[in-house]
Design a protein around this motif. Structure first.
Motif, mmCIF file in Angstrom:
data_model
loop_
_atom_site.group_PDB
_atom_site.id
_atom_site.type_symbol
_atom_site.label_atom_id
_atom_site.label_comp_id
_atom_site.label_asym_id
_atom_site.label_seq_id
_atom_site.Cartn_x
_atom_site.Cartn_y
_atom_site.Cartn_z
ATOM 1 N N PRO A 307 44.127 38.264 35.873
ATOM 2 C CA PRO A 307 44.907 37.995 34.654
ATOM 3 C C PRO A 307 44.024 37.811 33.420
ATOM 4 N N GLU A 308 42.866 37.168 33.594
ATOM 5 C CA GLU A 308 41.965 36.984 32.459
ATOM 6 C C GLU A 308 41.331 38.304 32.040
ATOM 7 N N TYR A 309 40.974 39.129 33.033
ATOM 8 C CA TYR A 309 40.458 40.457 32.703
ATOM 9 C C TYR A 309 41.502 41.239 31.897
ATOM 10 N N GLY A 310 42.748 41.183 32.375
ATOM 11 C CA GLY A 310 43.807 41.919 31.693
ATOM 12 C C GLY A 310 44.004 41.448 30.271
ATOM 13 N N HIS A 311 43.975 40.132 30.072
ATOM 14 C CA HIS A 311 44.145 39.593 28.728
ATOM 15 C C HIS A 311 43.024 40.051 27.808
ATOM 16 N N HIS A 329 49.276 34.809 32.030
ATOM 17 C CA HIS A 329 49.845 33.658 32.730
ATOM 18 C C HIS A 329 50.897 34.012 33.781
ATOM 19 N N HIS A 330 51.037 35.283 34.169
ATOM 20 C CA HIS A 330 52.143 35.630 35.068
ATOM 21 C C HIS A 330 51.949 35.115 36.496
ATOM 22 N N HIS A 331 50.770 34.568 36.818
ATOM 23 C CA HIS A 331 50.571 33.953 38.135
ATOM 24 C C HIS A 331 50.571 32.429 38.076
ATOM 25 N N GLY A 338 49.611 27.311 40.161
ATOM 26 C CA GLY A 338 49.221 28.701 39.986
ATOM 27 C C GLY A 338 47.855 28.860 39.350
ATOM 28 N N TYR A 339 47.573 30.064 38.908
ATOM 29 C CA TYR A 339 46.290 30.367 38.267
ATOM 30 C C TYR A 339 46.539 31.306 37.101
ATOM 31 N N PRO A 340 45.621 31.437 36.133
ATOM 32 C CA PRO A 340 44.230 30.963 36.169
ATOM 33 C C PRO A 340 44.020 29.539 35.665
ATOM 34 N N TYR A 341 44.993 28.927 34.964
ATOM 35 C CA TYR A 341 44.740 27.636 34.324
ATOM 36 C C TYR A 341 45.560 26.487 34.896
ATOM 37 N N GLY A 342 46.397 26.759 35.876
ATOM 38 C CA GLY A 342 47.189 25.696 36.460
ATOM 39 C C GLY A 342 48.214 25.101 35.510
ATOM 40 N N LEU A 343 48.776 25.918 34.613
ATOM 41 C CA LEU A 343 49.811 25.435 33.702
ATOM 42 C C LEU A 343 51.079 25.105 34.489
ATOM 43 N N ALA A 344 51.896 24.223 33.922
ATOM 44 C CA ALA A 344 53.120 23.806 34.613
ATOM 45 C C ALA A 344 54.293 23.796 33.644
#
Length: 436
Positions: A307-311, A329-331, A338-344
């Motif tokens: 996801p970070e590569y894509g961004h 952030h789709h994961h 989730g990942y990459p940042y563990g947002l909730a």
């Protein structure tokens, strides 16, 4: 002609018959035929150039005819240009008849409304600003007829749900046709001025500028589409067994976005987000994407960087807008695991929550090397089970409602690959680590 469904031929025939009925009073109306012939010739010439180069239609001359002539005479103006226009797709004759009929009906409707509101007298007397009122009403009628007929042919020919077929057609046409309406009013006023029809032709100069601007816009849109296609094709080549997944995720994202009440501009952005959600796989080593066997923890961490590569790959593409956040952030998961940042929860952008549901839905309903496709009902039940923990509840409910209304008819089917014992790094990661 044999390839065209009978229902489409009947629809076009009804439109053509209606257009002929609009022309029937013509012999009994005192009409300056030289003016009709001049406008029809001018429209035919402009239509040939514009349609061949841009694929558009030259509305100012048609609307000028609606402002200057009785409605039946104005309805005649588009016929020569439409019937002899450049058409690339088959069946050409049927497409020409359809275009001629819908334009004749639209011009007739605009001319009738304009005359009922006293627009002809306002144009002749240069009565401003009142002349703008019947002009605006005529443009609205013109847009309404085109939207009604275009939505109808879409519903009949493509079997699109009626609600979807007409959604946005009228509103999207208002701005461009409104500008054409002002140009048509300028032509009509100059035509009725002491300087005569020759002065009206001077309006062609700003029209040429508008052509150029319109052409630039279309070129920009074509460049956007080419960029998207190139990126998707690159991902398909690198991870070919998921071919078609990106397009289907884009389709499901559109269904969810529309059900959530997003405007058409955001819906288009969500389509881009769904199509490009896995573009970051271009930055993942091919050996990991195609590895035959389970991933090590280190290899999984590398996969989870996509996801970070894509961004990073799309951050400079301005037209993607919030699609870039969805790619990043789709994961992420609602519960923060989730990942990459563990947002909730609400920390996750809405676009990413939509794409996450679309991604998981297609992963479950498509045949993969490690699993058979689940029925749509089973996939929906799994999404509902994970709603509120992994997936956004509103997005899941929106997908369920959309599936109930429209069903699931993906435009592209993923290739089925030879069975492998295990194939990580593909779309199953959207449902990995305890996901459905």
């Amino acid at each position: 002609m044999e390839a065209v469904p009978a229902r489409v031929r009947v629809y076009v025939a009804c439109a053509a018959l209606s257009a002929l009925l609009c022309l029937l009073p013509l012999p009994d109306i005192r009409t300056p035929w030289w003016a009709v012939a001049l406008l029809a010739g001018l429209y035919a010439g402009c239509e040939h150039v514009v349609r061949k180069r841009l694929g558009g239609t030259f509305y100012p001359v048609l609307l000028a005819g609606a402002f200057l002539l009785p409605a039946p005479a104005a309805a005649f103006v588009p016929l020569p240009g439409a019937l002899f226009s450049h058409v690339e797709q088959r069946p050409r004759a049927l497409r020409r008849v359809w275009r001629a009929a819908e334009l004749a009906l639209a011009v007739w409707g605009a001319g009738s409304v304009h005359r009922m509101l006293g627009g002809r007298g306002a144009v002749v007397g240069c009565d401003f600003p009142y002349a703008l009122v019947p002009c605006a009403a005529a443009v609205l009628a013109f847009c309404a007829v085109l939207a009604l007929l275009d939505g109808g042919i879409l519903a009949v020919a493509e079997r699109v749900a009626v609600r979807r077929a007409w959604r946005g057609l009228f509103s999207r046409s208002l701005a461009p046709i409104g500008v054409h309406g002002l140009a048509g009013l300028m032509m009509a006023v100059l035509w009725r001025s002491p300087y005569g029809p020759v002065a009206a032709l001077l309006v062609l100069l700003p029209m040429c500028v508008s052509w150029w601007v319109f052409a630039q816009y279309h070129r920009e849109q074509a460049a956007h589409q080419a960029t998207i296609r190139a990126l998707v094709q690159a991902v398909d080549i690198k991870d070919g067994y998921t071919r078609g997944h990106s397009e289907r995720v884009g389709q499901a994202s559109v269904m969810i976005a529309r059900e959530l009440g997003m405007d058409e501009e955001r819906v288009e952005v969500l389509r881009f987000a769904g199509i490009l959600h896995d573009v970051g796989k271009l930055g993942v080593p091919t050996r990991l994407l195609r590895k035959d066997g389970p991933l090590t923890p280190e290899e999984r961490r590398i996969i989870e960087l996509h996801p970070e590569y894509g961004h990073e790959m799309v951050r400079g593409i301005s037209f993607l807008g919030e699609a870039r956040a969805a790619i990043l952030h789709h994961h992420e998961r609602i519960d923060g695991s989730g990942y990459p940042y563990g947002l909730a929860g609400g920390q996750i952008p809405e676009s990413a929550r939509v794409v996450a549901v679309a991604d998981a839905f297609d992963a479950m309903t498509s045949t993969r090397s490690y699993s058979r496709a689940r029925p749509v009902g089973a996939a929906v039940e799994e999404l509902r089970r994970c709603a509120g923990r992994q997936f956004d509840t509103a997005a899941v409910d929106a997908l369920v409602r959309a599936l109930h209304k429209e069903g699931w008819h993906p435009a592209v089917t993923a290739d089925v690959c030879p069975p492998l014992s295990d194939r990580p790094g593909s779309d199953r990661e959207s449902v990995a680590r305890g996901a459905p």
